[in-house]
Design a protein around this motif. Structure first.
Motif, PDB file in Angstrom:
ATOM      1  N   TYR A 225      20.838 -51.775 -16.470  1.00 16.76           N
ATOM      2  CA  TYR A 225      21.621 -50.256 -16.367  1.00 16.76           C
ATOM      3  C   TYR A 225      21.794 -49.994 -17.769  1.00 16.76           C
ATOM      4  O   TYR A 225      21.642 -48.793 -18.235  1.00 16.76           O
ATOM      5  CB  TYR A 225      22.511 -50.073 -15.480  1.00 16.76           C
ATOM      6  CG  TYR A 225      22.960 -48.470 -15.283  1.00 16.76           C
ATOM      7  CD1 TYR A 225      21.629 -47.583 -14.443  1.00 16.76           C
ATOM      8  CD2 TYR A 225      24.119 -48.144 -15.604  1.00 16.76           C
ATOM      9  CE1 TYR A 225      22.276 -46.324 -14.346  1.00 16.76           C
ATOM     10  CE2 TYR A 225      24.575 -47.084 -15.256  1.00 16.76           C
ATOM     11  CZ  TYR A 225      23.485 -46.051 -14.695  1.00 16.76           C
ATOM     12  OH  TYR A 225      23.757 -44.766 -14.389  1.00 16.76           O
TER      13      TYR A 225
ATOM     14  N   THR C 199      15.978 -39.885  -7.498  1.00 16.82           N
ATOM     15  CA  THR C 199      17.007 -40.924  -8.588  1.00 16.82           C
ATOM     16  C   THR C 199      16.203 -42.176  -8.636  1.00 16.82           C
ATOM     17  O   THR C 199      17.158 -43.134  -9.348  1.00 16.82           O
ATOM     18  CB  THR C 199      18.384 -40.933  -8.046  1.00 16.82           C
ATOM     19  OG1 THR C 199      18.204 -41.642  -6.748  1.00 16.82           O
ATOM     20  CG2 THR C 199      18.878 -39.602  -7.942  1.00 16.82           C
ATOM     21  N   VAL C 201      16.037 -44.618  -6.760  1.00 21.35           N
ATOM     22  CA  VAL C 201      16.848 -45.836  -6.167  1.00 21.35           C
ATOM     23  C   VAL C 201      15.970 -46.399  -5.224  1.00 21.35           C
ATOM     24  O   VAL C 201      15.732 -47.613  -5.184  1.00 21.35           O
ATOM     25  CB  VAL C 201      18.194 -45.208  -5.139  1.00 21.35           C
ATOM     26  CG1 VAL C 201      18.693 -46.309  -4.672  1.00 21.35           C
ATOM     27  CG2 VAL C 201      19.195 -44.774  -6.372  1.00 21.35           C
ATOM     28  N   ILE C 228      14.348 -37.421 -15.858  1.00 22.97           N
ATOM     29  CA  ILE C 228      15.646 -38.226 -16.251  1.00 22.97           C
ATOM     30  C   ILE C 228      15.908 -37.790 -17.444  1.00 22.97           C
ATOM     31  O   ILE C 228      16.993 -38.167 -18.310  1.00 22.97           O
ATOM     32  CB  ILE C 228      15.620 -39.777 -15.896  1.00 22.97           C
ATOM     33  CG1 ILE C 228      16.944 -40.124 -15.769  1.00 22.97           C
ATOM     34  CG2 ILE C 228      14.543 -40.508 -16.764  1.00 22.97           C
ATOM     35  CD1 ILE C 228      17.059 -41.644 -15.255  1.00 22.97           C
TER      36      ILE C 228
ATOM     37  N   LEU D 198      24.123 -47.381  -7.643  1.00 26.08           N
ATOM     38  CA  LEU D 198      24.331 -46.660  -8.719  1.00 26.08           C
ATOM     39  C   LEU D 198      23.512 -47.090 -10.092  1.00 26.08           C
ATOM     40  O   LEU D 198      23.058 -46.176 -10.892  1.00 26.08           O
ATOM     41  CB  LEU D 198      26.035 -46.877  -9.391  1.00 26.08           C
ATOM     42  CG  LEU D 198      26.553 -46.312 -10.659  1.00 26.08           C
ATOM     43  CD1 LEU D 198      26.858 -44.969 -10.108  1.00 26.08           C
ATOM     44  CD2 LEU D 198      27.431 -46.866 -11.326  1.00 26.08           C
ATOM     45  N   THR D 199      23.273 -48.324 -10.119  1.00 21.42           N
ATOM     46  CA  THR D 199      22.251 -48.640 -10.997  1.00 21.42           C
ATOM     47  C   THR D 199      20.660 -48.252 -10.734  1.00 21.42           C
ATOM     48  O   THR D 199      19.788 -48.562 -11.588  1.00 21.42           O
ATOM     49  CB  THR D 199      22.291 -50.094 -11.542  1.00 21.42           C
ATOM     50  OG1 THR D 199      22.071 -50.940 -10.153  1.00 21.42           O
ATOM     51  CG2 THR D 199      23.726 -50.695 -11.831  1.00 21.42           C
ATOM     52  N   MET D 221      24.277 -41.556  -6.061  1.00 14.75           N
ATOM     53  CA  MET D 221      22.941 -41.703  -6.562  1.00 14.75           C
ATOM     54  C   MET D 221      22.839 -40.601  -7.743  1.00 14.75           C
ATOM     55  O   MET D 221      22.364 -40.943  -8.814  1.00 14.75           O
ATOM     56  CB  MET D 221      21.747 -41.465  -5.593  1.00 14.75           C
ATOM     57  CG  MET D 221      21.583 -42.655  -4.588  1.00 14.75           C
ATOM     58  SD  MET D 221      20.580 -42.197  -3.302  1.00 14.75           S
ATOM     59  CE  MET D 221      21.106 -42.917  -2.012  1.00 14.75           C
ATOM     60  N   ILE D 222      22.987 -39.404  -7.640  1.00 14.54           N
ATOM     61  CA  ILE D 222      22.771 -38.572  -8.557  1.00 14.54           C
ATOM     62  C   ILE D 222      23.865 -38.538  -9.476  1.00 14.54           C
ATOM     63  O   ILE D 222      23.377 -38.648 -10.685  1.00 14.54           O
ATOM     64  CB  ILE D 222      23.169 -36.895  -7.679  1.00 14.54           C
ATOM     65  CG1 ILE D 222      22.103 -36.816  -6.962  1.00 14.54           C
ATOM     66  CG2 ILE D 222      23.185 -36.078  -8.825  1.00 14.54           C
ATOM     67  CD1 ILE D 222      22.110 -35.410  -6.074  1.00 14.54           C
ATOM     68  N   LEU D 223      24.944 -39.224  -9.180  1.00 14.82           N
ATOM     69  CA  LEU D 223      25.748 -39.612 -10.362  1.00 14.82           C
ATOM     70  C   LEU D 223      25.356 -40.706 -11.240  1.00 14.82           C
ATOM     71  O   LEU D 223      25.193 -40.570 -12.518  1.00 14.82           O
ATOM     72  CB  LEU D 223      27.216 -40.127  -9.731  1.00 14.82           C
ATOM     73  CG  LEU D 223      28.407 -39.025  -9.452  1.00 14.82           C
ATOM     74  CD1 LEU D 223      29.548 -39.722  -8.937  1.00 14.82           C
ATOM     75  CD2 LEU D 223      28.772 -38.337 -10.834  1.00 14.82           C
ATOM     76  N   GLY D 224      24.485 -41.567 -10.502  1.00 12.55           N
ATOM     77  CA  GLY D 224      24.171 -42.767 -11.394  1.00 12.55           C
ATOM     78  C   GLY D 224      23.155 -42.196 -12.307  1.00 12.55           C
ATOM     79  O   GLY D 224      22.538 -42.841 -13.059  1.00 12.55           O
ATOM     80  N   TYR D 225      22.266 -41.449 -11.617  1.00  5.49           N
ATOM     81  CA  TYR D 225      21.034 -41.024 -12.355  1.00  5.49           C
ATOM     82  C   TYR D 225      21.561 -39.837 -13.339  1.00  5.49           C
ATOM     83  O   TYR D 225      20.836 -40.078 -14.637  1.00  5.49           O
ATOM     84  CB  TYR D 225      20.315 -39.868 -11.227  1.00  5.49           C
ATOM     85  CG  TYR D 225      19.079 -39.411 -11.609  1.00  5.49           C
ATOM     86  CD1 TYR D 225      18.031 -39.915 -11.810  1.00  5.49           C
ATOM     87  CD2 TYR D 225      18.892 -37.863 -11.843  1.00  5.49           C
ATOM     88  CE1 TYR D 225      16.764 -39.650 -12.157  1.00  5.49           C
ATOM     89  CE2 TYR D 225      17.592 -37.450 -12.136  1.00  5.49           C
ATOM     90  CZ  TYR D 225      16.489 -38.504 -12.413  1.00  5.49           C
ATOM     91  OH  TYR D 225      15.328 -38.070 -12.554  1.00  5.49           O
ATOM     92  N   ILE D 227      24.609 -40.460 -14.959  1.00  3.98           N
ATOM     93  CA  ILE D 227      25.583 -40.779 -16.049  1.00  3.98           C
ATOM     94  C   ILE D 227      24.623 -42.083 -16.863  1.00  3.98           C
ATOM     95  O   ILE D 227      25.306 -42.576 -17.875  1.00  3.98           O
ATOM     96  CB  ILE D 227      26.688 -41.676 -15.498  1.00  3.98           C
ATOM     97  CG1 ILE D 227      26.352 -42.596 -14.375  1.00  3.98           C
ATOM     98  CG2 ILE D 227      27.711 -40.563 -14.849  1.00  3.98           C
ATOM     99  CD1 ILE D 227      27.783 -43.213 -13.898  1.00  3.98           C
TER     100      ILE D 227
END
Lengths: 277, 277, 277, 277
Positions: A225, C199, C201, C228, D198-199, D221-225, D227
């Motif tokens: 990541y 995302t 995932v 992204i 998250l990753t 997921m949206i946070l991971g996407y 950040i």
């Protein structure tokens, strides 16, 4: 045979050259658009043939379409060879080889079933699409991306070497830690898993089960990541530098035959295949 | 019919226009906020109706709510048509079409069951949200993103063409390599797998099994991991350039009717629909 | 009660304040490090208690440890309240609330089983870690990230609104296209799937089966892969701008009580809680 | 023992040093390339041995190859020790330790089965690859990446701390929300799931089932996407700054023995191990 398309050659040859290889004239532009549609349709036919249900219904029709396109592309290939100034240079250029490979598989499929799927190599012929828009922005933009990637090629290579080393070491560690009963049946298998994980693809066909394995996997994920920032940073920085943004005074021109770009402003012949620009 | 909202029109029309289309006055602001809540609630109702358990309990209530909102939106749509200076321009603008499509599906659902789910197109009406905050930073920021994307559109197109070619070629190779028994039942299927892999989504519903397939997949993954740097680099570089950071002296104003921006500083009428700014 | 830690207060209070709230003196530094270790250990104890096998073996021990730490943190909390100049301001500051919430769950767990897991909120107390290194680079760097994110907050909000609209519309389309038998049992479920896909995932618990569904999913994936670039571009551009790189002449100082930063160079009291800097 | 490779030493020693440690002479270059091939082959042999089917067929051959390479590497290690000016410094440098560890596991495997897999540590020896290309661009580019990462190390640490706190808090929340019957059997397990999500890896071995759990997962997921933009932005901004683009006037030279770089322009001895440059 000094000049491209052979100035001493008869008029029909000059005309044919401008239609087949150039796209400045209406006829040339029409030829290119028809060619692109033919390529798209033939690729679509190959794709549909691979779908079992469609094949059992329309198989013979699709195979007929394939043969029609193959014959058309064969004629086109021969025409290109006849009309071009240096047939051998064209035949050995990247586009010449792709044109040749677009015809061969159908012929081979007579002897060897299944080989017709290699016809999708025709997709690569779509690269010609950029010639049609050559007066537009595409050449410049494509150039921009390629130049930025070229300028970063050493950095990207260093990055890939580091990634591969990491993947081999962690893959082997996971093989030792998890063992065969959890899907990590061999080191190459574990390396495959490590690549799936590091690139954040994560199929889930193999996934760690033990506590130690999950801890290792978590570290690998967070690494993956974080280090995606490296290639992104390299390319971003490269693209943001003025030298990349303001390209040198190259001629915004593609060689008709080998599609080479980056010609010097005063160039009259392609630096790669010697064709007249 | 020279000026927007028809200066010669009676006072109520002028007032209605400023309430429905503008949000500078307290009444206009209130109208917009009520409208947004109504949109959110109606979209929520459609969503909840699709949940089996909730539908079997509160189905009739939800359908009643839907009808109430549809009638309200229909009234609003007609009011907009009456009040605006050029009804046809509004009806054919993007927002006008969305407003229209927000009403139709409920009516169709009388004849055709299931079509009421198309009501979520109402979500697009939420784009109006930006008008309410038009005095804030949102317009400028939205503009900034859109302008950066527009400036990079050729680069992004070139990138997408390259990605699609790659995905078709590798998808077909995988079909030949893995074959139908491992899930790669046809070329379109394999291309779907290649997209799932290249974009690092990785569902795992189809995943390679043979050694050669896994090697190919690994290459595709590392490629996907590396080339995500290209769009990111393009947009980053675009956003970091001073011309993008310091936008030209456009008026930070949205057209009330068609939501167009990018008006010249001296403009008094919208360049797209002719409405008074 | 004019000055922080109450100049007229007895010496022990002044000393206690500098130990508990500051970390410039050896004693204060030691206190902070001991506190951090205690927090880490107590969080670890809560985690281990949740593992069934460990709980059945060492359950009572772990619960005893939990109680010891809770009592210690309670004493610490009371000490902070006594020693600080404005107890109420501290109690209502973010860190004060976190300190309070770190003690409460254990007490509640007497009445309500399971609530002790909320103790992980203690993890948030680790934010204090930055104070210990306050002379180092961390404050500045954390500030840098937070400032870049703050400066981009409108852009990111616009981006998130666009993403949410996209996810709702495509989620509903997929519900209509795939239907309940393929896992898309309701619109909220389909929206969840759309978020998982956009995302990148890609759990694979729900995945499209029909041709149309897979086509739509492919479009969503490529969109997710491309957009992204937008948040990344925003933050990169923000971080690369000189104004972000060269922060204004703020005092590189954290308030001892509420951890606020961004104090003006001449500030002597915290702008948020009024504590002496 | 004042100068590297001992000027008073016999001629063969000087020659041997330039072959083993340098790669400027044809002999030295050949030695390095042969060494790299040997490393690659030996790593390949270890990998293939782990594949059950290959092991049952060619097991003894592979183990013989392993022993041959181990003996060769042992000889090479001893040669390095004899030839170098300061054997102890070399033996304790990073590369010296890796060279040592590349030999040991085979010897241990006589006593302890399975330990031969640790031989993949030999992969790390491939780092020497950069020396061969030292006249090329690689050193500079590798330096560039490492320098950018070093300059961002505080920012990345702050980022990782924030990510870990987020993952612990959300992991615990999910444990409370979903509970053991949906796969979230303990807090560490849930934290593992949170990292996977998250990753954006998303194996799908554990995935939320309840409505609240899926809502929480969507937010994560949206946070991971979003950040992921932070590390990318940090590295991009760092790489785009002039100070990083134009490196200081360091000598583009690697120490033969410990591979250290970043030597001052006037340096004649390695600042890390004291070897002559």
């Amino acid at each position: 045979m000094e000049a491209s398309p052979q100035p001493t050659s008869p008029g029909w040859r000059l005309r044919a050259y401008s239609i087949i290889f150039e796209s400045d004239t209406p006829a040339g532009r029409t030829f290119d658009i028809v060619l692109l549609c033919a390529i798209l349709l033939s690729v679509l036919a190959v794709m549909l043939e691979s779908v079992h249900r469609i094949n059992s219904l329309y198989g013979p029709t699709l195979r007929a379409i394939e043969w029609v396109f193959t014959v058309l592309f064969l004629i086109e290939y021969v025409a290109r060879l006849i009309v071009v100034r240096r047939p051998l240079t064209y035949a050995l250029s990247l586009l010449g080889i792709i044109d040749f490979l677009s015809v061969v598989p159908t012929l081979i499929s007579l002897a060897l079933a299944g080989s017709q799927y290699l016809l999708v190599i025709r997709t690569l012929r779509l690269l010609r699409v950029f010639r049609i828009f050559k007066l537009g922005q595409f050449v410049g933009e494509g150039e921009f991306i390629v130049r930025a990637l070229k300028a970063s090629r050493f950095k990207i290579l260093v990055f890939l070497t580091a990634v591969l080393t990491l993947v081999i070491v962690i893959g082997t560690l996971m093989y030792v830690v998890e063992g065969g009963q959890n899907g990590f049946t061999s080191i190459p298998q574990s390396i495959y898993w490590a690549i799936v994980t590091l690139t954040t693809v994560g199929y889930g066909d193999i996934s760690p089960v033990t506590v130690l394995g999950r801890t290792l996997a978590s570290i690998l994920m967070i690494l993956g990541y974080a280090i995606i920032a490296v290639p992104t940073g390299i390319v971003s920085a490269q693209m943001a530098t003025p030298s990349a943004a303001a390209p040198p005074a190259y001629k915004q021109v593609i060689c008709h035959v080998c599609q080479a770009t980056d010609h010097k402003p005063e160039a009259e012949y392609c630096w790669r295949c010697g064709e007249k620009l």
